[in-house]
Design an enzyme around this catalytic site. Structure first.
Site, PDB file in Angstrom:
ATOM      1  N   ASN A 153      58.596  13.123 -10.124  1.00  0.00           N
ATOM      2  CA  ASN A 153      58.377  12.163  -9.028  1.00  0.00           C
ATOM      3  C   ASN A 153      57.268  12.581  -8.056  1.00  0.00           C
ATOM      4  O   ASN A 153      56.583  11.730  -7.515  1.00  0.00           O
ATOM      5  CB  ASN A 153      59.684  11.872  -8.291  1.00  0.00           C
ATOM      6  CG  ASN A 153      60.340  13.118  -7.770  1.00  0.00           C
ATOM      7  OD1 ASN A 153      60.006  14.234  -8.181  1.00  0.00           O
ATOM      8  ND2 ASN A 153      61.263  12.949  -6.862  1.00  0.00           N
ATOM      9  N   GLU A 250      66.566  22.773  -6.613  1.00  0.00           N
ATOM     10  CA  GLU A 250      66.342  21.534  -5.853  1.00  0.00           C
ATOM     11  C   GLU A 250      66.759  20.383  -6.754  1.00  0.00           C
ATOM     12  O   GLU A 250      66.005  19.976  -7.639  1.00  0.00           O
ATOM     13  CB  GLU A 250      64.851  21.403  -5.486  1.00  0.00           C
ATOM     14  CG  GLU A 250      64.361  22.422  -4.490  1.00  0.00           C
ATOM     15  CD  GLU A 250      64.946  22.208  -3.101  1.00  0.00           C
ATOM     16  OE1 GLU A 250      65.596  21.178  -2.850  1.00  0.00           O
ATOM     17  OE2 GLU A 250      64.770  23.110  -2.264  1.00  0.00           O
ATOM     18  N   CYS A 284      64.482  12.311  -4.609  1.00  0.00           N
ATOM     19  CA  CYS A 284      65.792  12.971  -4.699  1.00  0.00           C
ATOM     20  C   CYS A 284      66.633  12.786  -3.446  1.00  0.00           C
ATOM     21  O   CYS A 284      67.843  12.659  -3.513  1.00  0.00           O
ATOM     22  CB  CYS A 284      65.575  14.450  -4.940  1.00  0.00           C
ATOM     23  SG  CYS A 284      64.445  15.156  -3.732  1.00  0.00           S
ATOM     24  N   GLU A 461      63.153  25.099   0.161  1.00  0.00           N
ATOM     25  CA  GLU A 461      61.699  25.069   0.048  1.00  0.00           C
ATOM     26  C   GLU A 461      61.134  24.795   1.444  1.00  0.00           C
ATOM     27  O   GLU A 461      61.842  24.381   2.353  1.00  0.00           O
ATOM     28  CB  GLU A 461      61.265  23.984  -0.953  1.00  0.00           C
ATOM     29  CG  GLU A 461      61.770  24.317  -2.347  1.00  0.00           C
ATOM     30  CD  GLU A 461      61.043  23.640  -3.480  1.00  0.00           C
ATOM     31  OE1 GLU A 461      61.016  22.405  -3.507  1.00  0.00           O
ATOM     32  OE2 GLU A 461      60.520  24.372  -4.352  1.00  0.00           O
TER      33      GLU A 461
END
Ligand code: NAD
Length: 487
Positions: A153, A250, A284, A461
């Protein structure tokens, strides 16, 4: 349209091909055209990439953080200078409209290089621990060879969000993009070399779910950072555990976005639309379960329908286009099957649900879709769809909505819209998620830690927190006197 790179992989500072690898096509989702033909990495390519990373890492780690940071900051400048070219490539790779990629993709990758390059000189220090005469100090040291595995994505952003903290901390990286979007990461590798990164420190190899395990199981790899689905996360974390590698996960989500009666209605609708339709819903952290308090439900739904039906769908290269195609035919089919499931389970299709009529039949387009009257147990409310499908649920009160919002195995993100400041804080305190928003949705600047809880993953992150996940501490005890032994 063609976007053929010189070769499939980028290893030790140059493009490398191995035609023995399984060939695969890169497809432009808006037209179905093949824009590049590549080969998945063979075991020999995997070995070559890891060996190059291992060879280069020691000397890189010996540089000062400031010297490493300077190179990353230069990479950020080059990315910004080439923003248009990189954004067009990102649009070809993913199908996302240029209107988005030009502001959200290479720019957020450049932000990561700029941020980590900038903080390097101050953020990798250790501590001094006084012990009454004796003392100790800590050193923050790199892990070694880190593997990054990306989803499709945000291919350029993911390549940079993993690469920047890894490199600045003194590691080397082997990055495998998603097989759906193989092109962007190769350009990032090229730019890093141009910025002065020594060869072998940032390598890109292609492949799919059969290639990933070759990296994850490799004995010379110290860490794996995955962006992907929960299902893949479990496999990768499991494989990494067998050799006790560091991991960052993630993963996916089914995040709640809660709109109270006193919210600014247009802002809340804007937030819900951004949190469901941006990147054609392939985000997400999307707030796919939109809980709307009953007092504003009808007004919310009627304005939402009106605004959703005005979304401009079309050619992603046209700057007026607001919604592009899904990344692949497989993803499109999956989203349509969820829409059928939603209808069958009794949700009300407020708008969308079909194929837009102004686009190429070969493109993987879908209308932005809103379901109302969704209930907690419906499949569309429990499972991650990863497409432009918003579920709107009603609720009565705060206590009820918090319990329902938390009633999921995921915990990536959550949002709340209200004009009551104390309520906003009370609610975010109780929501089980790693990244939360008050009166906005889905903003993820590099200064702020990003990541999930529960089955949405672990590790973070962005921000200084990411550096903890690419380094480990060495503690050194220093004695100032003689050793007193009882024997
Ligand atoms: P995916 O899990 O199918 O694939 C992700 C990556 O893992 C790909 O590169 C794939 O080739 C690789 N892979 C698959 N199986 C593997 C294995 N056994 N070992 C090693 N590598 C393997 O996910 P996707 O369909 O590419 O992306 C969509 C998913 O990613 C969604 O669930 C979405 O929520 C999640 N996502 C999460 C974040 C986040 O930051 N939390 C961001 C973007 C996407």
């Amino acid at each position: 349209m063609k976007a053929q790179p010189p070769a499939s992989h980028f290893i030790d500072g140059e493009y490398v091909e191995d035609t023995a690898g399984t060939p695969f096509d890169s497809i432009y989702p808006a037209t179905g055209e093949v824009i590049a033909r590549l080969h998945a990495a063979t075991p020999a390519i995997v070995e070559k990439a890891i060996a190059a990373a291992k060879r280069a890492q020691g000397e890189w780690a010996a540089l000062s953080p400031m010297a490493r940071g300077r190179i990353l900051k230069r990479a950020a400048e080059i990315m910004r200078e080439r923003n248009r070219e990189l954004s067009e490539l990102e649009t070809l790779d993913t199908g996302k409209p240029i209107q988005e990629t030009i502001v959200a993709d290479p720019t957020s990758g450049a932000d990561a290089f700029e941020f980590f390059g900038g903080v390097a000189a101050a953020a990798l220090n250790g501590d001094y621990i006084p012990l009454g005469g004796d003392f100790a100090f800590t050193k923050r040291v790199p892990l070694g060879v880190c593997v990054g595995i990306g989803a499709w994505n945000y291919p350029q952003q993911i390549a940079c969000w993993k690469g920047a903290p890894a490199l600045v901390a003194g590691n080397a990286m082997v990055f495998k993009p998603s097989e759906n979007t193989p092109l962007g990461a190769l350009k990032i590798a090229e730019i890093l070399i141009e910025a002065g990164l020594p060869k072998g420190l940032y390598n890109v190899i292609q492949g799919d779910r059969t290639t990933g395990p070759l990296l994850v199981n490799h004995k010379d790899v110290a860490k794996v950072s995955l962006t992907g689905s929960v299902e893949t996360g479990k496999k990768v974390a499991g494989a990494a555990a067998s050799s006790l590698k560091h991991v960052t996960m993630e993963l996916g989500g089914k995040s709640p976005l809660i709109v109270f009666d006193d919210a600014d209605l247009e802002s809340a609708i804007g937030g819900a639309m951004l949190g469901n339709f941006y990147s054609t819903g392939q985000v997400c952290s999307n707030g796919t379960r939109v809980f709307v308090q009953k007092g504003i439900r009808d007004r919310f739904l009627s304005r939402l329908k009106e605004r959703t039906e005005k979304i401009v769908i079309g050619d992603p290269m046209d700057e007026a286009t607001q919604l592009g195609p899904m990344v692949s035919r497989a993803q499109l089919d999956k989203v349509f099957s969820y829409i059928e499931r939603g209808k069958a389970e009794g949700a009300t299709l407020l708008t969308g649900g079909g194929i837009p009529n102004n686009v190429s039949a070969e493109g993987t387009y879908i209308q932005p879709t809103v379901f109302a009257d969704v209930t907690d147990e419906m499949t569309i409310c429990r499972e991650e769809i990863f497409g432009p499908v918003m579920c709107v649920l009603d609720f009565d009160n705060e206590e009820e909505v918090i319990a329902r919002a938390n009633g999921t195995e995921f915990g990536l993100s959550a949002g709340v819209f209200t004009s009551d400041l104390t309520r906003a804080h009370r609610v975010v305190d109780q929501l089980e998620a790693g990244t939360l928003w008050i009166n906005t949705y889905n903003l993820a600047p590099v200064e702020v830690p990003f990541g999930g809880s529960k089955q949405s993953g672990f590790g973070r992150e962005n921000s200084l927190a990411a550096l903890n996940h690419y380094t480990e501490l060495k503690s050194v005890y220093v004695a100032m006197g003689k050793v007193e032994a009882p024997y």
